[in-house]
Design an enzyme around this catalytic site. Structure first.
Site, short mmCIF file in Angstrom:
data_model
loop_
_atom_site.label_atom_id
_atom_site.label_comp_id
_atom_site.label_asym_id
_atom_site.label_seq_id
_atom_site.Cartn_x
_atom_site.Cartn_y
_atom_site.Cartn_z
N GLU A 1 -57.47 50.82 0.93
CA GLU A 1 -57.30 52.19 1.60
C GLU A 1 -57.18 51.70 3.08
O GLU A 1 -58.18 52.00 3.96
CB GLU A 1 -58.65 52.91 1.46
CG GLU A 1 -58.85 53.47 0.06
CD GLU A 1 -60.31 54.45 -0.26
OE1 GLU A 1 -61.33 54.15 0.36
OE2 GLU A 1 -60.10 55.03 -1.26
N GLU B 1 -58.14 54.82 -7.87
CA GLU B 1 -59.43 55.41 -7.71
C GLU B 1 -59.26 56.92 -7.94
O GLU B 1 -58.28 57.38 -7.22
CB GLU B 1 -60.06 55.00 -6.23
CG GLU B 1 -60.47 53.80 -6.00
CD GLU B 1 -61.14 53.73 -4.68
OE1 GLU B 1 -61.85 54.85 -4.19
OE2 GLU B 1 -61.44 52.61 -4.09
C1 BGC Z 1 -65.15 53.44 -1.41
C2 BGC Z 1 -66.43 53.97 -1.68
C3 BGC Z 1 -66.57 55.28 -2.14
C4 BGC Z 1 -65.30 55.67 -2.84
C5 BGC Z 1 -65.39 57.30 -2.66
C6 BGC Z 1 -64.18 53.86 -2.21
O1 BGC Z 1 -62.81 53.48 -1.91
O2 BGC Z 1 -65.05 51.98 -1.11
O3 BGC Z 1 -67.41 53.52 -1.39
O4 BGC Z 1 -67.87 55.64 -2.78
O5 BGC Z 1 -64.22 55.25 -2.38
O6 BGC Z 1 -65.49 57.89 -1.37
#
Ligand code: BGC
Length: 345
Positions: A167, A285
């Protein structure tokens, strides 16, 4: 033959055998994953081992990797784990920016435990906060970390994928990132010429940034990644880690039909980009915080996991056993409806 000639002869035979073996192994490796698309397909459905090694120190955020997790994950039907790692918390801030060998050993152990269960592993650099604040100042250290990782993990099997940076955001815009990513990739390629490498655009791996991402044309073992949490007001409702920026709890899904259509349109655009650019996509993710109303959380998870499946994107749910968790560490049981929504949408 005298003794010396015998020794020489044996050494020669041994070297030839080793060369032959390594060529075959190499050929096998190529045969196994000839293309990035194949590498991406093999990821299938995965889960993030979040809040463990991406915390400043493992355990700081309440969860640690335990050795039986890999078998639990594999048995539930997942094909890979994404392993977020905060390397920047374990590397010196002075050149040559050495990574703590004890931490490297810990990461290798976790990877080996997962590998033994037949899980592929996506290894990344996560929460490198300084890179997003001041990329110019931090690039040397970032590259030095990759130089070490590339060397330390070069002998890992092809089932280990590298993800260059989680990210990029804030000052690390896609435009800035486009200048740095080829440097990191060149370092990685020296020792990992065929390994699948994953990378995404700025604004937190936003799908809209894909069109601005400049992937080196000559490198055909790249997989593009996006993260998907839309609508943020729903997936992040009540998320304490956002402090006063957390959206209020109680939001349902879908809030209206337009919301569902927007998600479908996003995925269609991602798929179009993938076809047009001939690059596979990995949704590294997606997830919904546990505060969301249960049925709505399930509907959202089914919707997004279903779209990953529809477009044949490899994907990884965020995350295993913390605030977004699909597995409950207290009862040591899966939250079965969430698990099934991910694995069998
Ligand atoms: C972050 C986390 C976060 C998640 C959802 C991830 O990329 O590293 O810390 O909980 O995104 O926001």
């Amino acid at each position: 033959m005298n003794k010396r000639s015998q020794v020489l002869c044996r050494s020669f035979l041994l070297i030839s055998l080793l060369q032959c073996l390594s060529q075959n192994l190499f050929a096998d490796e190529l045969a196994k994953t000839a293309t990035a698309q194949e590498a991406a397909d093999k990821l299938g459905v995965g889960i993030n081992l979040g809040n463990m090694l991406d915390a400043p120190n493992e355990g700081d955020w309440g969860v640690r990797f335990e050795n039986d997790y890999a078998a639990i994950i594999r048995k539930a039907g997942f094909q890979h784990v994404r392993l977020p790692v905060k390397w920047s918390a374990h590397a010196s801030t002075k050149a040559p920016f050495r990574i703590d060998p004890a931490f490297v050993a810990r990461v290798k152990t976790v990877m080996a435990v997962c590998g033994k269960q037949g899980l592929r592993v996506v290894l990344n650099i996560h929460h490198y906060d300084e890179m997003h604040v001041a990329p110019d100042k931090e690039t040397d250290r970032f590259l030095a970390i990759w130089r070490q990782l590339s060397d330390l993990f070069a002998s890992q099997p092809e089932t280990v994928y590298f993800e260059i940076l989680n990210e990029p955001h804030d000052n690390l815009t896609t435009q800035e990132w486009n200048k740095i990513l080829p440097l990191a990739l060149a370092i990685i390629r020296k020792k990992n010429p065929h390994r699948a490498v994953i990378l995404g655009g700025g604004n937190w791996n936003s799908p809209e940034e894909l069109i601005h991402l400049k992937l080196p044309a000559e490198d055909q073992m790249l997989i593009a990644t996006v993260h998907y949490y839309r609508p943020h007001e729903f997936t992040h409702q009540g998320a304490e880690f956002l402090g006063d920026k957390a959206p209020p709890a109680g939001r349902t899904f879908p809030f209206n039909q337009a919301e569902r259509t927007a998600i479908e349109d996003d995925f269609q655009r991602i798929a179009d980009w993938s076809v047009k650019n001939n690059r596979p996509v990995y949704v590294g993710e997606f997830g919904c915080y546990h505060i969301a109303p249960g049925e709505d959380r399930l509907r959202w998870t089914r919707t997004v996991a279903g779209l990953c499946r529809k477009y044949k994107f490899g994907s990884a749910y965020w995350e295993f056993c913390s605030g977004f968790g699909a597995w409950d560490p207290a009862s040591r049981e899966w939250r079965k409806d969430i698990r099934d929504a991910i694995v069998k949408p």
